[in-house]
Write an enzyme that holds these catalytic residues in place. Structure first.
Site, PDB file in Angstrom:
ATOM      1  N   LYS A 189       0.840  -1.209   0.000  1.00 29.15           N
ATOM      2  CA  LYS A 189       0.000   0.000   0.000  1.00 29.15           C
ATOM      3  C   LYS A 189       0.880   1.265   0.000  1.00 29.15           C
ATOM      4  CE  LYS A 189      -3.556  -2.685  -0.020  1.00 29.15           C
ATOM      5  NZ  LYS A 189      -4.531  -3.081   0.981  1.00 29.15           N
TER       6      LYS A 189
HETATM    7  C1  LIG Z   1      -5.563  -3.919   1.540  1.00 27.80           C
HETATM    8  C2  LIG Z   1      -7.031  -3.663   1.524  1.00 27.80           C
HETATM    9  C3  LIG Z   1      -7.845  -3.935   2.623  1.00 27.80           C
HETATM   10  C4  LIG Z   1      -7.374  -4.652   3.844  1.00 27.80           C
HETATM   11  O1  LIG Z   1      -6.254  -4.149   4.416  1.00 27.80           O
HETATM   12  P1  LIG Z   1      -5.305  -5.092   5.331  1.00 27.80           P
HETATM   13  O2  LIG Z   1      -4.370  -4.124   5.950  1.00 27.80           O
HETATM   14  O3  LIG Z   1      -4.654  -6.063   4.420  1.00 27.80           O
HETATM   15  O4  LIG Z   1      -6.200  -5.758   6.328  1.00 27.80           O
HETATM   16  C5  LIG Z   1      -9.174  -3.572   2.543  1.00 27.80           C
HETATM   17  N1  LIG Z   1      -9.691  -3.013   1.435  1.00 27.80           N
HETATM   18  C6  LIG Z   1      -8.938  -2.775   0.350  1.00 27.80           C
HETATM   19  C7  LIG Z   1      -9.572  -2.140  -0.841  1.00 27.80           C
HETATM   20  C8  LIG Z   1      -7.599  -3.106   0.356  1.00 27.80           C
HETATM   21  O5  LIG Z   1      -6.854  -2.912  -0.744  1.00 27.80           O
END
Ligand SMILES: *Cc1c(COP(=O)(O)O)cnc(C)c1O
Length: 390
Positions: A189
């Site tokens: 991310k």
């Molecule tokens: C990565 C992601 C999540 C979840 O995040 P985590 O930190 O992996 O629990 C939720 N929604 C979207 C759209 C994501 O890309």
């Protein structure tokens, strides 16, 4: 082997950017008194809120916990419906179910893969509590249009902005565009804390509710009690341990300082992809909406399947064989066996999402990619799809 060419290294679709300042920031906390629930938590929250120009940020253990906390803050419960896009990571919908609510899947705009405000509006019932938009790939959803729908029906507007930290819409930062916005700090991310997440909100009461929720439902934390010289605490709701550690907050704070720089590099890579693929006969990039400052967590192309003699799977395999970590974001959530069994969802209910799913491919994009890496992706994709042309 005389004719073997050295294999080119595998290029993942996403990857973290860690520098020496990040490492030093983590080490400093490891040598300090507080590994968790210490001073870095508030510092990171303040920095996030300041960056996004929003009143409150609450950090939690991951992006899924952020979505769960957001659903809790809105009092989503049994009998409530929450509208979510059909194309997203399953966690968006799962969070509604954690609270006993029912996710309702809305179709998407086929050119952007963002939730279609008209499709969402058509799904509103007296049981609807909120609409969750997903800033797919890092592009903010159409919040002005969604806000009209939520205002008309008295609903909450939630942004699953896990892809979009660093982006903005008409000059307003992602994180300040909805009643609650959720973020993930997973390594792929925009910024990372290993695992981690946050929720931003302009509403202090919602923030207070989520701070209690992330700490077992207990109203004062260990450090506050120590300061007050008191053992006393009260559990007022059923919460969870969704806390983020101080060394993770230190990493996040250090990463946040470089966010704009990293976003600009992502945008530079996207510009090179745009130049290569905008007029390509066999692939089409997703459309960028007006007024959007795109965070480019993903760069997604749609295959012109009508011009190709093969399906997405064969293009995917060929690109993987060439060492490109292409991916598919995402399988429509309502197709998963769990949802089909649990909610009776079925293929056909979101036709635009399902058709888009058949033709999408995410190309590698992350700040440390070199221009040579980008050129390699462009050349490999171009050669591959031309080889499959009808
Ligand atoms: C990565 C992601 C999540 C979840 O995040 P985590 O930190 O992996 O629990 C939720 N929604 C979207 C759209 C994501 O890309």
């Amino acid at each position: 082997m005389a004719n073997a060419t050295p294999a080119e290294p595998f290029l993942p679709y996403g990857r973290q950017t860690i520098d020496e300042a990040d490492i030093a920031a983590v080490v400093e906390v490891l040598r300090s008194d507080w590994l968790t629930t210490g001073p870095m938590v508030g510092k990171f929250e303040q920095a996030l809120a300041q960056y996004m120009e929003v009143a409150q940020a609450v950090v939690v253990s991951n992006g899924t916990a952020a979505l769960h906390a957001a659903m809790h803050a809105l009092d989503v419960g049994p009998g409530d419906e929450v509208i979510v896009p059909a194309i997203t990571f399953a966690a968006t919908a799962n969070a509604v179910l954690y609270q006993g609510g029912t996710p309702i899947f809305a179709d998407i705009d086929p050119d952007t893969l963002l939730i279609d405000p008209a499709a969402a509006a058509a799904l509103v019932t007296p049981r609807t509590k909120a609409i969750v938009a997903v800033d797919y790939g890092g592009q903010p959803a159409d919040y002005p249009a969604l806000r009209q729908v939520t205002d008309r029906h008295g609903l909450a507007l939630v942004a699953d902005a896990c892809h979009a930290l660093g982006g903005s819409l008409h000059g307003m930062k992602v994180g300040a565009l909805a009643d609650l916005s959720t973020f993930s700090f997973h390594p792929v991310k925009p910024i990372t804390t290993g695992e981690g997440g946050a929720i931003t909100t302009p509403q202090p009461d919602l923030a207070a509710k989520m701070r209690t929720f992330r700490n077992h439902g207990i109203t004062s934390d260990h450090r506050q009690r120590e300061k007050a010289g008191s053992y006393f605490y009260e559990q007022v709701v059923l919460g969870f341990n969704f806390r983020l550690t101080d060394f993770q907050c230190a990493l996040g704070l250090s990463q946040l300082r470089r966010l704009d720089e990293m976003t600009q590099r992502r945008q530079g890579i996207a510009a090179q992809y745009d130049a290569a693929f905008a007029d390509h006969p066999l692939v089409t990039p997703l459309r960028k909406r007006n007024g959007v400052n795109h965070a480019y967590h993903l760069y997604v192309i749609q295959l012109r399947l009508d011009q190709l003699g093969v399906n997405r799977q064969e293009v995917f395999q060929a690109l993987r064989q060439a060492g490109l970590g292409v991916n598919v974001h995402y399988i429509p959530v309502h197709w998963h066996p769990f949802y089909r069994e649990k909610l009776g969802t079925q293929p056909g209910q979101c036709p635009r999402a399902e058709a888009a799913y058949e033709r999408i491919l995410s190309l590698p994009i992350f700040p440390r990619m070199t221009d040579a890496d980008v050129a390699r992706v462009i050349g490999t994709v171009d050669r591959c799809v031309r080889g499959f042309a009808r």
